[in-house]
Design a protein around this motif. Structure first.
Motif, mmCIF file in Angstrom:
data_model
loop_
_atom_site.group_PDB
_atom_site.id
_atom_site.type_symbol
_atom_site.label_atom_id
_atom_site.label_comp_id
_atom_site.label_asym_id
_atom_site.label_seq_id
_atom_site.Cartn_x
_atom_site.Cartn_y
_atom_site.Cartn_z
ATOM 1 N N ALA A 20 0.831 -1.207 0.000
ATOM 2 C CA ALA A 20 0.000 0.000 0.000
ATOM 3 C C ALA A 20 0.866 1.258 0.000
ATOM 4 N N LEU A 21 1.967 1.216 0.732
ATOM 5 C CA LEU A 21 2.862 2.371 0.778
ATOM 6 C C LEU A 21 3.564 2.579 -0.565
ATOM 7 N N ILE A 22 3.968 1.482 -1.196
ATOM 8 C CA ILE A 22 4.592 1.586 -2.518
ATOM 9 C C ILE A 22 3.604 2.156 -3.527
ATOM 10 N N ALA A 23 2.376 1.636 -3.495
ATOM 11 C CA ALA A 23 1.365 2.127 -4.427
ATOM 12 C C ALA A 23 1.081 3.608 -4.197
ATOM 13 N N LEU A 24 1.061 4.022 -2.935
ATOM 14 C CA LEU A 24 0.801 5.424 -2.624
ATOM 15 C C LEU A 24 1.912 6.317 -3.173
ATOM 16 N N GLN A 25 3.136 5.914 -2.977
ATOM 17 C CA GLN A 25 4.263 6.715 -3.465
ATOM 18 C C GLN A 25 4.306 6.742 -4.996
ATOM 19 N N GLN A 26 4.091 5.578 -5.606
ATOM 20 C CA GLN A 26 4.149 5.512 -7.063
ATOM 21 C C GLN A 26 3.001 6.268 -7.713
ATOM 22 N N ASP A 27 1.816 6.160 -7.143
ATOM 23 C CA ASP A 27 0.671 6.857 -7.734
ATOM 24 C C ASP A 27 0.804 8.365 -7.580
ATOM 25 N N LYS A 28 1.422 8.798 -6.489
ATOM 26 C CA LYS A 28 1.671 10.229 -6.339
ATOM 27 C C LYS A 28 2.603 10.728 -7.440
ATOM 28 N N ALA A 29 3.659 9.962 -7.732
ATOM 29 C CA ALA A 29 4.559 10.340 -8.828
ATOM 30 C C ALA A 29 3.865 10.228 -10.178
ATOM 31 N N ARG A 30 2.975 9.230 -10.321
ATOM 32 C CA ARG A 30 2.238 9.063 -11.584
ATOM 33 C C ARG A 30 1.365 10.273 -11.876
ATOM 34 N N VAL A 31 0.715 10.800 -10.849
ATOM 35 C CA VAL A 31 -0.162 11.952 -11.065
ATOM 36 C C VAL A 31 0.645 13.139 -11.579
ATOM 37 N N GLU A 32 1.771 13.365 -10.975
ATOM 38 C CA GLU A 32 2.597 14.492 -11.424
ATOM 39 C C GLU A 32 3.067 14.290 -12.857
ATOM 40 N N GLU A 42 -4.154 10.697 -17.026
ATOM 41 C CA GLU A 42 -4.125 11.615 -15.888
ATOM 42 C C GLU A 42 -5.297 11.357 -14.948
ATOM 43 N N LEU A 43 -6.477 11.155 -15.540
ATOM 44 C CA LEU A 43 -7.642 10.858 -14.718
ATOM 45 C C LEU A 43 -7.467 9.534 -13.985
ATOM 46 N N ARG A 44 -6.944 8.529 -14.687
ATOM 47 C CA ARG A 44 -6.716 7.222 -14.061
ATOM 48 C C ARG A 44 -5.706 7.332 -12.925
ATOM 49 N N ALA A 45 -4.663 8.117 -13.126
ATOM 50 C CA ALA A 45 -3.639 8.276 -12.093
ATOM 51 C C ALA A 45 -4.208 8.970 -10.862
ATOM 52 N N LYS A 46 -5.050 9.989 -11.058
ATOM 53 C CA LYS A 46 -5.635 10.689 -9.917
ATOM 54 C C LYS A 46 -6.569 9.772 -9.123
ATOM 55 N N VAL A 47 -7.376 9.008 -9.847
ATOM 56 C CA VAL A 47 -8.286 8.084 -9.154
ATOM 57 C C VAL A 47 -7.493 6.983 -8.455
ATOM 58 N N ASP A 48 -6.459 6.470 -9.116
ATOM 59 C CA ASP A 48 -5.628 5.447 -8.483
ATOM 60 C C ASP A 48 -4.961 5.981 -7.225
ATOM 61 N N LEU A 49 -4.609 7.249 -7.223
ATOM 62 C CA LEU A 49 -4.010 7.832 -6.029
ATOM 63 C C LEU A 49 -5.017 7.877 -4.884
ATOM 64 N N GLN A 50 -6.265 8.260 -5.196
ATOM 65 C CA GLN A 50 -7.299 8.259 -4.158
ATOM 66 C C GLN A 50 -7.518 6.849 -3.617
ATOM 67 N N GLU A 51 -7.573 5.865 -4.508
ATOM 68 C CA GLU A 51 -7.770 4.489 -4.067
ATOM 69 C C GLU A 51 -6.555 3.983 -3.297
ATOM 70 N N ALA A 52 -5.361 4.419 -3.682
ATOM 71 C CA ALA A 52 -4.164 4.022 -2.937
ATOM 72 C C ALA A 52 -4.217 4.564 -1.514
ATOM 73 N N GLN A 53 -4.714 5.796 -1.345
ATOM 74 C CA GLN A 53 -4.866 6.360 -0.008
ATOM 75 C C GLN A 53 -5.897 5.562 0.791
ATOM 76 N N VAL A 54 -6.990 5.175 0.137
ATOM 77 C CA VAL A 54 -8.020 4.364 0.797
ATOM 78 C C VAL A 54 -7.440 3.018 1.227
ATOM 79 N N ASN A 55 -6.718 2.367 0.323
ATOM 80 C CA ASN A 55 -6.145 1.055 0.636
ATOM 81 C C ASN A 55 -5.047 1.162 1.695
ATOM 82 N N PHE A 56 -4.317 2.274 1.705
ATOM 83 C CA PHE A 56 -3.299 2.464 2.740
ATOM 84 C C PHE A 56 -3.952 2.624 4.111
ATOM 85 N N ASN A 57 -5.062 3.364 4.173
ATOM 86 C CA ASN A 57 -5.778 3.504 5.445
ATOM 87 C C ASN A 57 -6.251 2.152 5.959
#
Length: 642
Positions: free
Chosen positions: A527-539, A583-598
């Motif tokens: 979950a932490l890896i996905a969160l970090q990677q998705d944050k970079a993906r959005v940018e 870009e839209l997929r990356a933003k949504v994946d970032l939100q889901e990564a935050q949900v899965n990390f929680n």
């Protein structure tokens, strides 16, 4: 006089209890006849108001099925079933409040609230703690627990003398008449006779026994026997005669079954299982909230992706129209119309696929936040998510060691594993006690009284059960006894097997505990890896979208000046559509990564301000964010950081 008044008071009390208990028994018979066939409550019953639902939920929350019905003031209460309300299978009022003009205006917070109120997985899991309560009630009486799913505790290991902690009252009444032929009149006690004689006797017997076991392995019993006999024999000293006997028995286990733990292990395990059930419910709430959040963001992606595909189709249609005009005036080759028209067909197909995906995601989300998705008003409703993905600039990433420490302290799975180990250790101690032979010390006191009509006195004396009981409770005819009972199972293989099984189960659950810890470590790390990677993906995706837009603008200008081709414009347009989708997929994946990390670190409930008590009762006090209301406007005007 005092005895007569006491008996009168008892009679009045029993009569009142019976009168009060008749309706209860009638209701119990109606309930025990079986539940009515299941029906769609949305069609067969009037809609439940919010006050009615709140009252039903409050009844459920206040219900404690670990406590049985009291025998006071109604002595018949323990013999009637406990009333349990029928499940509420209608949608909560919040759902109707959010529907306007055929659209369900849904924020993420409202989606979570609706899930707590209506989700069927949570509704089913809500019964598990109550079922665990019934095991506590059963074990308080001395019975073995029925168990709940997932506890993994072996029940009834070890042969320990059982005890019933609830007092038991046993009564018996018999009446008999015997008319027998007599072959020897002298020995039968009817005197001399020259003809075939007979002997007639009457017997009435009324016995009462009270028994109870205790947590220390002690058991007591009190028995009162009353017999009335009469016969045609003229040689009986009392005829009729009344004999009363009282017996007091006490026994104590000294080896197997001695002490509190062997006799109360089921109570301890049932209480641990109740906590286990609470953890199971918390885990289900976390899973459901995570699922609803992910479904919500998938619907956001699907809806925004439809807009992306609509924009792409509009651009390709404009290009097709421009090319058609240029072909008509002879400034463009006809083949370019075919290319532009092919692009229009492709974009239209992509739009249909995006719209289909939106409808499918809407169906999944509705099923997760409703009890009855076929209720009136929901068949053709359009779900409109009002929240959009947030910018990742203010997203803080927790270090792995801190996240792992938080997960090990909050994840319900580890709490369940700890409780399973506690029950295993209780079983080990209990089966170790069961290895011992049975040694029971007992003591008994009894006294007997005899009374009746003495025919030898002139005039005959008349006495009955009162005199017999008076003699019984005196010390005229006492009897005492004591002793030891010893049982030694040769080879003792059954007890050895149970003891070994209990220890093996504890070793297995220790291994499983480490397995759970390792699985949590993998969850947190992924979950932490996905969160970090998705944050970079959005940018990166945002930057790619900006460059794709600039490329398309430049290519269109070159095309207008005659320095480019339709193929290059179409290619730039496809690149922009892909970049916007990415870009839209990356933003949504970032939100889901935050949900899965929680969820991975166990903070889903606190992140959404959810208490387990509210989730257990299905009560959510957050008002729905109805568009146009003051609450919605205030929240909309509040910065995201607050």
């Amino acid at each position: 006089m005092i005895a007569r008044l006491f008996r009168s008071a008892i009679a009045v009390y029993l009569t009142a209890s019976l009168m009060a208990g008749v309706p209860a028994f009638a209701q119990a018979q109606a309930q025990s006849a079986g539940p009515a066939p299941a029906q769609d409550q949305s069609q067969s019953q009037p809609p439940t108001t919010s006050s009615e639902q709140a009252r039903n939920l409050r009844v459920h929350i206040d219900s404690d099925y670990s406590k049985g019905k009291s025998a006071f003031p109604n002595l018949l209460s323990p013999y009637a079933p406990i009333h349990i309300d029928a499940p509420a299978l209608t949608n909560s009022p919040r759902l109707d409040q959010l529907i306007h003009d055929g659209k369900l205006m849904l924020s993420l917070e409202d989606a979570i609230s609706l899930a707590l109120e209506n989700n069927m997985d949570i509704s089913v899991q809500r019964y598990v703690p109550w079922i665990a309560d019934t095991d506590i009630l059963r074990t308080k009486a001395g019975g073995a627990p029925r168990g709940i799913s997932g506890t993994g505790t072996a029940s009834a290991l070890g042969s320990i003398p059982s005890a019933t902690f609830d007092p038991v009252l046993t009564g018996q009444f018999n009446w008999s008449r015997n008319h027998l032929p007599v072959n020897n009149a002298i020995t039968s006690g009817i005197g001399t006779t020259a003809q075939l004689a007979s002997l007639t006797s009457y017997n009435q017997n009324a016995n009462l026994t009270y028994s109870q076991g205790f947590h220390t392995g002690t058991a007591i019993a009190y028995t009162l026997d009353n017999n009335r006999n009469s016969s045609t024999s003229p040689f009986a000293f009392f005829n009729p005669s009344v004999q009363s006997t009282q017996i007091i028995q006490i026994q104590q286990q000294l080896l197997s079954g001695f002490g509190l733990l062997p006799n109360t292990r089921f109570i301890l395990e049932a209480r641990n299982n109740r906590i286990f059930a609470d953890a199971s419910f918390s885990l289900q709430v976390m899973i459901t909230i995570t699922q609803v959040e992910n479904l919500y963001w998938e619907l956001v992606f699907a809806k925004e992706n439809v807009k992306v595909q609509e924009a792409a189709l509009a651009t390709s249609q404009k290009l097709y129209g421009d090319n058609k005009k240029q072909v008509e005036i002879g400034t463009l080759a006809p083949i370019e119309i075919v290319r532009a028209e092919s692009e229009v067909a492709t974009d239209r197909q992509n739009l249909i696929v995006a719209q289909t995906n939106q409808l499918q995601q809407q169906t999944l989300l509705l099923n997760a936040i409703t009890k009855n998705p076929t209720a009136p008003g929901l068949i053709d409703v359009e779900v409109v998510p009002t929240d959009l993905p947030k910018s990742p600039t203010d997203l803080a990433v927790t270090p792995l060691d801190e996240a792992l420490k938080e997960a090990w302290s909050k994840r319900p799975e580890l709490k369940q594993s700890d409780l399973t180990l506690k029950n295993d250790r209780i079983e080990i101690r209990a089966t170790r006690n069961a290895l011992l032979p049975q040694l029971t010390v007992f003591g008994q006191y009894s006294s007997t009284g005899l009374a009746g009509n003495a025919a030898s006195t002139v005039p005959p004396t008349i006495s009955g059960i009162g005199s017999a009981l008076g003699t019984t409770y005196g010390t005229d005819f006492p009897q005492y006894s004591a002793g030891l009972n010893f049982t030694l199972p040769i080879r003792n293989r059954s007890a050895q097997a149970d003891s070994a099984r209990a220890m093996l189960a504890e070793r297995q659950d220790e291994t499983r505990h480490r397995q759970v810890q390792n699985n949590i470590l993998v969850d947190v790390r992924n979950a932490l890896i996905a969160l970090q990677q998705d944050k970079a993906r959005v940018e990166a995706a945002s930057k790619a979208g900006e460059l794709a837009q600039q490329t398309l603008d430049a290519e269109q200008k070159k095309y207008q000046l005659g320095a480019s081709t339709v193929f290059l414009v179409i290619q730039a347009q496809r690149d922009l559509t892909t970049a916007r989708g990415n870009e839209l997929r990356a933003k949504v994946d970032l939100q889901e990564a935050q949900v899965n990390f929680n969820k991975a670190v166990g903070r889903t409930l606190e992140a959404n301000r959810i208490s387990v008590a509210d989730a257990r009762g299905g009560r959510v006090f957050t008002p729905p964010l109805i568009p146009g209301t003051p609450t919605a406007e205030i929240i909309a005007a509040t910065p995201a950081s607050q």
